[in-house]
Design an enzyme around this catalytic site. Structure first.
Site, PDB file in Angstrom:
ATOM      1  N   GLY A  10       0.825  -1.211   0.000  1.00 54.38           N
ATOM      2  CA  GLY A  10       0.000   0.000   0.000  1.00 54.38           C
ATOM      3  C   GLY A  10       0.854   1.253   0.000  1.00 54.38           C
ATOM      4  N   ASP A  66       7.869   5.324   8.165  1.00 53.75           N
ATOM      5  CA  ASP A  66       7.317   4.588   9.297  1.00 53.75           C
ATOM      6  C   ASP A  66       6.046   5.308   9.698  1.00 53.75           C
ATOM      7  OD1 ASP A  66       7.961   2.226  11.056  1.00 53.75           O
ATOM      8  OD2 ASP A  66       7.337   3.727  12.517  1.00 53.75           O
ATOM      9  N   TYR A 150      -5.600   0.356   8.211  1.00 54.69           N
ATOM     10  CA  TYR A 150      -6.737   0.792   9.033  1.00 54.69           C
ATOM     11  C   TYR A 150      -7.707   1.679   8.235  1.00 54.69           C
ATOM     12  CZ  TYR A 150      -3.796  -0.932  12.831  1.00 54.69           C
ATOM     13  OH  TYR A 150      -3.034  -1.731  13.651  1.00 54.69           O
TER      14      TYR A 150
HETATM   15  P1  ITT Z   1       7.591  -1.303   5.977  1.00 57.99           P
HETATM   16  O1  ITT Z   1       8.223  -1.164   7.349  1.00 57.99           O
HETATM   17  O2  ITT Z   1       8.198  -2.395   5.157  1.00 57.99           O
HETATM   18  O3  ITT Z   1       7.525   0.001   5.249  1.00 57.99           O
HETATM   19  P2  ITT Z   1       5.216  -1.919   7.515  1.00 57.99           P
HETATM   20  O4  ITT Z   1       3.824  -2.292   7.124  1.00 57.99           O
HETATM   21  O5  ITT Z   1       5.931  -2.800   8.499  1.00 57.99           O
HETATM   22  O6  ITT Z   1       6.061  -1.762   6.171  1.00 57.99           O
HETATM   23  P3  ITT Z   1       5.163   0.228   9.461  1.00 57.99           P
HETATM   24  O7  ITT Z   1       6.053  -0.490  10.415  1.00 57.99           O
HETATM   25  O8  ITT Z   1       5.420   1.691   9.207  1.00 57.99           O
HETATM   26  O9  ITT Z   1       5.205  -0.444   8.031  1.00 57.99           O
HETATM   27  O10 ITT Z   1       3.666   0.024   9.936  1.00 57.99           O
HETATM   28  C1  ITT Z   1       2.640   0.797   9.433  1.00 57.99           C
HETATM   29  C2  ITT Z   1       1.310   0.291  10.018  1.00 57.99           C
HETATM   30  O11 ITT Z   1       0.380   1.359  10.030  1.00 57.99           O
HETATM   31  C3  ITT Z   1       0.703  -0.814   9.174  1.00 57.99           C
HETATM   32  O12 ITT Z   1      -0.072  -1.660  10.001  1.00 57.99           O
HETATM   33  C4  ITT Z   1      -0.199  -0.061   8.242  1.00 57.99           C
HETATM   34  O13 ITT Z   1      -1.262  -0.843   7.814  1.00 57.99           O
HETATM   35  C5  ITT Z   1      -0.646   1.135   9.099  1.00 57.99           C
HETATM   36  N1  ITT Z   1      -0.725   2.310   8.228  1.00 57.99           N
HETATM   37  C6  ITT Z   1       0.269   3.200   7.943  1.00 57.99           C
HETATM   38  N2  ITT Z   1      -0.144   4.091   7.023  1.00 57.99           N
HETATM   39  C7  ITT Z   1      -1.396   3.748   6.717  1.00 57.99           C
HETATM   40  C8  ITT Z   1      -2.333   4.269   5.807  1.00 57.99           C
HETATM   41  O14 ITT Z   1      -2.044   5.273   4.996  1.00 57.99           O
HETATM   42  N3  ITT Z   1      -3.527   3.682   5.740  1.00 57.99           N
HETATM   43  C9  ITT Z   1      -3.824   2.635   6.532  1.00 57.99           C
HETATM   44  N4  ITT Z   1      -2.998   2.062   7.396  1.00 57.99           N
HETATM   45  C10 ITT Z   1      -1.776   2.615   7.493  1.00 57.99           C
END
Ligand code: ITT
Length: 192
Positions: A10, A66, A150
């Site tokens: 995403g 992040d 989310y």
């Molecule tokens: P990378 O570290 O590989 O980039 P990750 O999914 O582990 O991927 P994060 O540790 O930054 O990334 O976690 C982000 C969380 O927050 C993850 O559960 C996402 O679904 C949620 N999140 C972040 N931005 C979002 C958005 O724009 N819309 C919906 N959920 C989001």
């Protein structure tokens, strides 16, 4: 070319769209590997990810995101733990359902919430980081299947639909990530 230190589909889609495709995910250049995100803030974790990839690709500019959602009525959770809220390695759906269930356990139908995106840039000029935020409400149900994470339970301020129901372009026009990327672009334009 910018290398993106992310494995989240995403995020990758949103960031590629922002930069008009002038971005490749690190997994397109090397075997993907786990990066331990043990920082205490979004910014620290973004820097950890950007530096980990920069060590492997020192001739490139690396960016990392992040991000997460915070619910003040629940003490700010899940915050930096958004990706592992349900459990370590949880799917988006498991995390979404867990937050919906937590709201229900507290008899909350709707409450203010906000998304944070910290973008880190690692380059030969050093490490930089910026933040963007998006404010709105979370609701105790999932509506729509657009976006990711989310988004189906998040209603941005000024709308009555969730990001699961609104088009990609709508989210992209004011999201936490877009706001952070706009700031990051000022830095990238100088160091590129
Ligand atoms: P990378 O570290 O590989 O980039 P990750 O999914 O582990 O991927 P994060 O540790 O930054 O990334 O976690 C982000 C969380 O927050 C993850 O559960 C996402 O679904 C949620 N999140 C972040 N931005 C979002 C958005 O724009 N819309 C919906 N959920 C989001």
């Amino acid at each position: 070319m910018i290398v993106l230190a992310s494995s989240n589909k995403g995020k990758i889609a949103e960031i590629k769209k922002f930069f008009n495709q002038d971005v490749v995910a690190f997994s397109e250049l090397m075997e993907p590997f786990e990066i331990e995100e043990n920082g205490e803030s979004f910014a620290q974790n973004a820097i950890i990810k950007a530096e980990a990839i920069y060590k492997k690709l020192p001739n490139h500019i690396i960016i990392a995101d992040d991000s997460g959602i915070s619910v003040p009525a629940l003490g700010g959770i899940p915050g930096i733990y958004s990706a592992r809220y349900a459990k370590e390695g949880a799917s988006d759906k498991e995390n979404l359902n867990k937050l919906i269930n937590t709201l229900k356990e507290h008899n909350i139908q709707q409450t203010p919430a906000f998304y944070t995106s910290a973008i880190a840039i690692a380059s030969k000029y050093g490490i930089f980081h910026v933040h963007g935020f998006m404010y709105g409400n979370v609701i105790a149900q999932a509506r729509g299947n657009k976006g990711f994470g989310y988004d189906p339970m998040f209603v941005p301020d000024g709308f009555d639909k969730t990001l699961g129901e609104l088009d990609f372009e709508v989210k992209q026009s004011f999201s936490h990530r877009t706001k952070a990327l706009k700031l990051a672009k000022y830095i990238l334009d100088v160091i590129k």
